[in-house]
Design a protein around this motif. Structure first.
Motif, PDB file in Angstrom:
ATOM      1  N   THR A   1       0.869  -1.166   0.000  1.00  0.00           N
ATOM      2  CA  THR A   1       0.000   0.000   0.000  1.00  0.00           C
ATOM      3  C   THR A   1       0.910   1.222   0.000  1.00  0.00           C
ATOM      4  O   THR A   1       1.791   1.338   0.850  1.00  0.00           O
ATOM      5  CB  THR A   1      -0.925   0.026   1.228  1.00  0.00           C
TER       6      THR A   1
ATOM      7  N   GLU B   1      -1.471   8.412  -7.722  1.00  0.00           N
ATOM      8  CA  GLU B   1      -2.176   7.129  -7.800  1.00  0.00           C
ATOM      9  C   GLU B   1      -2.115   6.572  -9.220  1.00  0.00           C
ATOM     10  O   GLU B   1      -1.992   5.367  -9.423  1.00  0.00           O
ATOM     11  CB  GLU B   1      -3.625   7.266  -7.361  1.00  0.00           C
ATOM     12  N   LYS B   2      -2.154   7.442 -10.220  1.00  0.00           N
ATOM     13  CA  LYS B   2      -2.053   7.002 -11.618  1.00  0.00           C
ATOM     14  C   LYS B   2      -0.728   6.296 -11.873  1.00  0.00           C
ATOM     15  O   LYS B   2      -0.659   5.334 -12.627  1.00  0.00           O
ATOM     16  CB  LYS B   2      -2.200   8.183 -12.566  1.00  0.00           C
TER      17      LYS B   2
ATOM     18  N   ARG C   1      -1.065   2.796 -10.378  1.00  0.00           N
ATOM     19  CA  ARG C   1      -1.953   1.957 -11.171  1.00  0.00           C
ATOM     20  C   ARG C   1      -1.322   1.568 -12.503  1.00  0.00           C
ATOM     21  O   ARG C   1      -1.617   0.516 -13.049  1.00  0.00           O
ATOM     22  CB  ARG C   1      -3.288   2.670 -11.415  1.00  0.00           C
TER      23      ARG C   1
ATOM     24  N   PHE D   1      -3.527   2.375  -2.473  1.00  0.00           N
ATOM     25  CA  PHE D   1      -3.079   3.765  -2.500  1.00  0.00           C
ATOM     26  C   PHE D   1      -3.888   4.544  -1.482  1.00  0.00           C
ATOM     27  O   PHE D   1      -5.112   4.455  -1.450  1.00  0.00           O
ATOM     28  CB  PHE D   1      -3.271   4.379  -3.887  1.00  0.00           C
ATOM     29  N   CYS D   2      -3.196   5.299  -0.640  1.00  0.00           N
ATOM     30  CA  CYS D   2      -3.852   6.160   0.338  1.00  0.00           C
ATOM     31  C   CYS D   2      -3.286   7.569   0.216  1.00  0.00           C
ATOM     32  O   CYS D   2      -2.071   7.756   0.173  1.00  0.00           O
ATOM     33  CB  CYS D   2      -3.616   5.651   1.758  1.00  0.00           C
ATOM     34  N   LEU D   3      -4.175   8.506   0.182  1.00  0.00           N
ATOM     35  CA  LEU D   3      -3.803   9.919   0.102  1.00  0.00           C
ATOM     36  C   LEU D   3      -3.910  10.535   1.490  1.00  0.00           C
ATOM     37  O   LEU D   3      -4.904  10.326   2.191  1.00  0.00           O
ATOM     38  CB  LEU D   3      -4.741  10.638  -0.865  1.00  0.00           C
TER      39      LEU D   3
END
Length: 157
Positions: free
Chosen positions: A33, A42-43, A46, A56-58
Motif C-alpha cells: 500500500t 495514484e495514476k 496503477r 493507495f492512500c492519500l
C-alpha cells in the motif's frame, strides 16, 4: 499458500516519491500500500502495479511550519494503520515518513528509513528524528555512515 508481507511504502510527493518508486523491486513478493500527499500519484501506481494488489492512500501535505496540518496528517496515517496493519513500513522521508515510522513501531511493524539522496551534507531533520523508531536506518551517502548509524548500503540514484 504462504502469507505475503504487507508493506506500507510512505513518502512525501516530489523527490522522496521518486526515490521510493526506485525501491519498488525490493517488495515484489509483497502486498503493498502506497501512501503519499499527491492524489495524481495514484495514476503512477496503477500504471506500474497489479491493480488488484497495490493499494493507495492519500494523506494531507504538511511540513514542520504547518502544525494543524501535521496533526491532520498524523490522524490520517493512524487510520491507515488501523485499517491495513502492515508488517513492514518503508519510507524515504519527510513528515509522513516520520509519522509512519512512529506508528509502525506502535503497531509492531518492522521499520525502514532511507534518507533522501538530496541530504548529502547531513541527515535530514526527519531522518535524525526518525532514528529511534527505525529498525533499519539508512543514508544514501557513504561518508554519512557511522558505526552508530546511519548505515550505507548503496544509493537509489
Amino acid at each position: 499458500m504462504t502469507r505475503r508481507n504487507h508493506v506500507l511504502a510512505v513518502s512525501s510527493a516530489g523527490g522522496h516519491w521518486v526515490q521510493l518508486m526506485r525501491l519498488r523491486p525490493a517488495w515484489d513478493d509483497c502486498v503493498v500500500t502506497y501512501v503519499t500527499t499527491d492524489a495524481g500519484l495514484e495514476k503512477v501506481i496503477r500504471k506500474h502495479e497489479r491493480l488488484d494488489e497495490a493499494g493507495f492512500c492519500l494523506i494531507t501535505e504538511a511540513n514542520r511550519w504547518q502544525k494543524a496540518r501535521l496533526v491532520k496528517q498524523l490522524i490520517e496515517l493512524l487510520i491507515v494503520f488501523i485499517r491495513i496493519r502492515p508488517e513492514v513500513v518503508v519510507t524515504t522521508g519527510a513528515a509522513p515518513g516520520y509519522f509512519a515510522l512512529r506508528l509502525g513501531r506502535l503497531f509492531g511493524a518492522r521499520t525502514i528509513w532511507i534518507d533522501s539522496i538530496a541530504n548529502g551534507a547531513e541527515m535530514s531533520l526527519s531522518g535524525r528524528q526518525a532514528r529511534p523508531y527505525a529498525d533499519l536506518w539508512l543514508t544514501q551517502w557513504e561518508h554519512l555512515a557511522s558505526p552508530d548509524g546511519p548505515d550505507f548500503l548503496g544509493a537509489v540514484l
